[in-house]
Write an enzyme that holds these catalytic residues in place. Structure first.
Site, short mmCIF file in Angstrom:
data_model
loop_
_atom_site.label_atom_id
_atom_site.label_comp_id
_atom_site.label_asym_id
_atom_site.label_seq_id
_atom_site.Cartn_x
_atom_site.Cartn_y
_atom_site.Cartn_z
N ASP A 189 0.92 -1.42 -0.10
CA ASP A 189 -0.06 -0.03 0.02
C ASP A 189 0.88 1.22 -0.01
OD1 ASP A 189 1.05 0.02 2.69
OD2 ASP A 189 -1.10 0.13 3.59
N SER A 190 2.17 1.16 0.09
CA SER A 190 3.13 2.26 -0.28
C SER A 190 2.71 2.75 -1.54
CB SER A 190 4.63 1.78 -0.11
OG SER A 190 4.65 0.59 -0.69
N LYS A 206 -1.27 -9.74 3.09
CA LYS A 206 -0.67 -8.97 4.10
C LYS A 206 -1.69 -7.90 4.94
CE LYS A 206 2.93 -5.73 4.02
NZ LYS A 206 2.26 -4.95 5.09
N GLU A 266 9.21 -3.94 10.64
CA GLU A 266 9.34 -2.64 10.13
C GLU A 266 10.05 -1.53 11.16
OE1 GLU A 266 6.70 -0.84 7.40
OE2 GLU A 266 8.01 0.92 7.26
O1 KIV Z 1 3.52 -1.07 1.72
C1 KIV Z 1 4.50 -1.53 1.68
O2 KIV Z 1 5.72 -1.26 0.70
C2 KIV Z 1 5.13 -2.32 2.99
C3 KIV Z 1 6.43 -2.64 3.16
C4 KIV Z 1 7.01 -1.64 3.47
C5 KIV Z 1 6.74 -4.09 3.79
O3 KIV Z 1 4.31 -2.54 3.72
#
Ligand code: KIV
Length: 305
Positions: free
Chosen positions: A53-54, A121, A190
């Site tokens: 979700d980044s 996730k 993280e």
């Molecule tokens: O959304 C994302 O990119 C993440 C990673 C930092 C693990 O959750």
């Protein structure tokens, strides 16, 4: 909300990840948000690809990961799936699409499987462990995420390190064990001090993938746009930039603009030919009458415009 039946994910890929931990082989995960990066991940040797979700902040330019919608995540997930065959594909369930109930979590997870994911996730523990249990019971593998959980971070807040006190480290361990017992096949750690992450990893059976958690985890993940050098503004300490694609992209656009303005592009190499002289002559003979007909019927001739 109900969803269509989903085909069961291929769990062999999940066992392959567990086998890497058992062999002490470092596990490599990257994020991807589009077909082109998925093709690049496919051509590389990465083990897992996360549609993170980044994408909200890195690709969509939103203020926070809380702002990305499920439909946006599913659209980019389908694009990534089209480019990916070998690495395990994991979909990041966005903020607001799983926390409220087990039924909602299962429904959202199924939509990620329909979009091509093998696993999903979720961030957090406590009540989230229950959601994990429900999704795993529905046959969908889940990756947990503890430490810094960006979905809980308000827009613009700086990245905080988790687990700097003994109490906080014990809380992280408790959350990790909760998620492991709920059935997670792996965890993301993280922004956790390396010494704490390494100590906790020794007590966790499932693979732990670190980001800003030092070198004692079972593997590492980086956000693709961070490692490509495409992220604007201040990047967290834990990011290593492996390329400077932004500089290459700016250069390419600038060179193109200069070529066009100098009329150096397109040259003959980038131009279609192949029109016989006879055809050109026929075109020229026909044009006057066609143009006259067009002008007579069109607003070109409208003096009021
Ligand atoms: O959304 C994302 O990119 C993440 C990673 C930092 C693990 O959750």
């Amino acid at each position: 909300m109900t969803t269509r039946a989903v085909s069961r994910p291929d769990h062999r890929a999940i066992w392959d990840i567990a086998a890497l931990k058992a062999r002490h082989t470092a596990i490599v995960m990257v994020t991807a948000y589009d077909y082109a990066s998925a093709r690049a991940a496919e051509a590389s040797s990465v083990d897992m690809v996360l549609v993170g979700d980044s994408a909200a902040t890195t690709m969509l330019g939103l203020a926070s990961t809380q702002d990305v919608t499920l439909d946006e995540m599913l659209m980019i997930t389908r694009a990534v799936r089209r480019g990916l065959v070998r690495p395990l594909l994991i979909g990041d369930m966005p903020f607001g699409t799983y926390e409220a109930s087990n039924a909602l979590a299962v429904d959202t997870a199924k939509r990620f499987v329909q979009a091509g994911c093998t696993a999903v996730k979720m961030e957090g523990a406590g009540p989230i462990a229950d959601r994990v249990k429900a999704v795993v019971a529905a046959g969908i593998p889940v990756m947990g995420h503890v430490g810094l959980t960006p979905q809980q971070l308000a827009a613009g807040k700086v990245v905080r390190v988790a687990g700097r006190t003994a109490d906080a480290a014990l809380r992280l361990l408790d959350e990790s064990i909760q998620l492991q017992e709920a059935g997670c096949f792996s965890l993301v750690f993280e922004a956790i001090p390396a010494v704490v992450a390494t100590r906790l990893v020794a007590l966790i059976a499932i693979p732990v993938i670190g980001i800003g958690a030092g070198d004692g985890t079972d593997g590492q993940v980086l956000v693709a746009y961070d490692l490509f050098g495409l992220t604007d503004g201040k990047i967290p300490r834990f990011v290593k930039q492996y390329a400077d694609l932004k500089q290459h992209m700016v250069r390419a656009f600038t060179d193109f603009a200069e070529d066009v303005r100098r009329r150096d592009f397109p040259g003959s190499d980038h131009t279609y030919g192949g029109v016989a002289d006879a055809e050109l002559a026929a075109l020229e003979r026909s044009l006057p009458s066609v143009v006259a007909r067009c002008c007579a019927h069109s607003s070109w001739n409208d003096s009021s415009s």
